[in-house]
Design a protein around this motif. Structure first.
Motif, PDB file in Angstrom:
ATOM      1  N   VAL A  13      -5.155  66.070  58.115  1.00  0.00           N
ATOM      2  CA  VAL A  13      -5.094  65.291  56.894  1.00  0.00           C
ATOM      3  C   VAL A  13      -3.637  64.931  56.663  1.00  0.00           C
ATOM      4  N   GLU A  14      -3.363  63.651  56.500  1.00  0.00           N
ATOM      5  CA  GLU A  14      -1.997  63.208  56.246  1.00  0.00           C
ATOM      6  C   GLU A  14      -1.605  63.521  54.806  1.00  0.00           C
ATOM      7  N   LEU A  15      -0.458  64.155  54.643  1.00  0.00           N
ATOM      8  CA  LEU A  15       0.069  64.446  53.321  1.00  0.00           C
ATOM      9  C   LEU A  15       1.456  63.838  53.193  1.00  0.00           C
ATOM     10  N   SER A  16       1.745  63.297  52.026  1.00  0.00           N
ATOM     11  CA  SER A  16       3.097  62.823  51.763  1.00  0.00           C
ATOM     12  C   SER A  16       4.007  64.043  51.619  1.00  0.00           C
ATOM     13  N   HIS A  17       5.304  63.797  51.623  1.00  0.00           N
ATOM     14  CA  HIS A  17       6.250  64.899  51.451  1.00  0.00           C
ATOM     15  C   HIS A  17       6.005  65.620  50.122  1.00  0.00           C
ATOM     16  N   ARG A  18       5.805  64.858  49.068  1.00  0.00           N
ATOM     17  CA  ARG A  18       5.587  65.456  47.741  1.00  0.00           C
ATOM     18  C   ARG A  18       4.292  66.257  47.720  1.00  0.00           C
ATOM     19  N   GLU A  19       3.229  65.720  48.319  1.00  0.00           N
ATOM     20  CA  GLU A  19       1.954  66.452  48.393  1.00  0.00           C
ATOM     21  C   GLU A  19       2.147  67.763  49.151  1.00  0.00           C
ATOM     22  N   SER A  20       2.892  67.710  50.237  1.00  0.00           N
ATOM     23  CA  SER A  20       3.153  68.917  51.037  1.00  0.00           C
ATOM     24  C   SER A  20       3.896  69.974  50.229  1.00  0.00           C
ATOM     25  N   GLU A  21       4.891  69.526  49.467  1.00  0.00           N
ATOM     26  CA  GLU A  21       5.672  70.466  48.657  1.00  0.00           C
ATOM     27  C   GLU A  21       4.832  71.098  47.553  1.00  0.00           C
ATOM     28  N   ILE A  22       3.989  70.306  46.931  1.00  0.00           N
ATOM     29  CA  ILE A  22       3.112  70.839  45.877  1.00  0.00           C
ATOM     30  C   ILE A  22       2.122  71.826  46.482  1.00  0.00           C
ATOM     31  N   LEU A  23       1.502  71.447  47.597  1.00  0.00           N
ATOM     32  CA  LEU A  23       0.535  72.327  48.249  1.00  0.00           C
ATOM     33  C   LEU A  23       1.193  73.614  48.718  1.00  0.00           C
ATOM     34  N   LYS A  24       2.408  73.519  49.208  1.00  0.00           N
ATOM     35  CA  LYS A  24       3.151  74.721  49.645  1.00  0.00           C
ATOM     36  C   LYS A  24       3.290  75.702  48.483  1.00  0.00           C
ATOM     37  N   ARG A  25       3.675  75.203  47.311  1.00  0.00           N
ATOM     38  CA  ARG A  25       3.820  76.081  46.145  1.00  0.00           C
ATOM     39  C   ARG A  25       2.484  76.686  45.722  1.00  0.00           C
ATOM     40  N   LEU A  26       1.432  75.880  45.784  1.00  0.00           N
ATOM     41  CA  LEU A  26       0.111  76.403  45.440  1.00  0.00           C
ATOM     42  C   LEU A  26      -0.329  77.481  46.433  1.00  0.00           C
ATOM     43  N   CYS A  27      -0.069  77.249  47.717  1.00  0.00           N
ATOM     44  CA  CYS A  27      -0.464  78.222  48.747  1.00  0.00           C
ATOM     45  C   CYS A  27       0.328  79.523  48.624  1.00  0.00           C
ATOM     46  N   GLU A  28       1.607  79.413  48.336  1.00  0.00           N
ATOM     47  CA  GLU A  28       2.438  80.608  48.175  1.00  0.00           C
ATOM     48  C   GLU A  28       1.975  81.471  47.013  1.00  0.00           C
ATOM     49  N   ASN A  29       1.295  80.849  46.068  1.00  0.00           N
ATOM     50  CA  ASN A  29       0.822  81.558  44.875  1.00  0.00           C
ATOM     51  C   ASN A  29      -0.687  81.456  44.717  1.00  0.00           C
ATOM     52  N   ARG A  30      -1.409  81.400  45.841  1.00  0.00           N
ATOM     53  CA  ARG A  30      -2.855  81.172  45.747  1.00  0.00           C
ATOM     54  C   ARG A  30      -3.523  82.219  44.865  1.00  0.00           C
ATOM     55  N   ASN A  31      -4.526  81.736  44.166  1.00  0.00           N
ATOM     56  CA  ASN A  31      -5.287  82.530  43.202  1.00  0.00           C
ATOM     57  C   ASN A  31      -4.449  82.969  42.002  1.00  0.00           C
ATOM     58  N   GLN A  32      -3.265  82.367  41.834  1.00  0.00           N
ATOM     59  CA  GLN A  32      -2.413  82.610  40.680  1.00  0.00           C
ATOM     60  C   GLN A  32      -2.024  81.263  40.083  1.00  0.00           C
ATOM     61  N   VAL A  33      -1.735  81.255  38.814  1.00  0.00           N
ATOM     62  CA  VAL A  33      -1.352  80.010  38.146  1.00  0.00           C
ATOM     63  C   VAL A  33       0.086  79.650  38.524  1.00  0.00           C
ATOM     64  N   VAL A  34       0.257  78.392  38.937  1.00  0.00           N
ATOM     65  CA  VAL A  34       1.582  77.848  39.203  1.00  0.00           C
ATOM     66  C   VAL A  34       1.958  77.016  37.992  1.00  0.00           C
ATOM     67  N   ASN A  35       3.052  77.368  37.355  1.00  0.00           N
ATOM     68  CA  ASN A  35       3.487  76.721  36.131  1.00  0.00           C
ATOM     69  C   ASN A  35       3.905  75.278  36.395  1.00  0.00           C
ATOM     70  N   THR A  36       3.319  74.358  35.638  1.00  0.00           N
ATOM     71  CA  THR A  36       3.616  72.934  35.783  1.00  0.00           C
ATOM     72  C   THR A  36       5.103  72.653  35.611  1.00  0.00           C
ATOM     73  N   GLN A  37       5.703  73.236  34.604  1.00  0.00           N
ATOM     74  CA  GLN A  37       7.108  72.975  34.317  1.00  0.00           C
ATOM     75  C   GLN A  37       7.991  73.381  35.497  1.00  0.00           C
ATOM     76  N   ASN A  38       7.698  74.503  36.137  1.00  0.00           N
ATOM     77  CA  ASN A  38       8.488  74.949  37.286  1.00  0.00           C
ATOM     78  C   ASN A  38       8.393  73.953  38.437  1.00  0.00           C
ATOM     79  N   VAL A  39       7.181  73.456  38.712  1.00  0.00           N
ATOM     80  CA  VAL A  39       6.992  72.483  39.793  1.00  0.00           C
ATOM     81  C   VAL A  39       7.762  71.208  39.472  1.00  0.00           C
ATOM     82  N   LEU A  40       7.650  70.745  38.235  1.00  0.00           N
ATOM     83  CA  LEU A  40       8.348  69.519  37.838  1.00  0.00           C
ATOM     84  C   LEU A  40       9.863  69.663  37.977  1.00  0.00           C
TER      85      LEU A  40
END
Length: 86
Positions: A13-40
């Motif tokens: 599946v092709e992911l943009s750089h931004r999609e990859s970075e967001i998914l990376k953060r979600l994967c690093e914290n899977r099953n835990q809430v990733v704070n929107t403000q921190n990602v932004l």
């Protein structure tokens, strides 16, 4: 662009750089809430309303791209952030 491989189907599946970075953060914290403000702040440099909307669009795109695997979900935790459930 980055490429992610869905292990269940061995498809790419092709992911943009931004999609990859967001998914990376979600994967690093899977099953835990990733704070929107921190990602932004990490990816956009500020947490303005417009950047928040952009993040929401990227999350929607990721949900669509990952929808082939029913075991993976990105859920919204209202007012806090997002959670990757595997």
């Amino acid at each position: 662009m980055g490429t992610a491989i869905a292990p269940h189907a061995e498809t790419e599946v092709e992911l943009s750089h931004r999609e990859s970075e967001i998914l990376k953060r979600l994967c690093e914290n899977r099953n835990q809430v990733v704070n929107t403000q921190n990602v932004l702040l990490d990816l956009w440099g500020d947490d303005s309303f417009f950047n928040s909307r952009s993040l929401h669009v990227f999350i929607t795109k990721l949900r669509h791209k990952l929808s082939q695997d029913e075991r993976i979900r990105i859920v919204n935790v209202r007012g806090i952030g997002y959670k990757l459930i595997i």
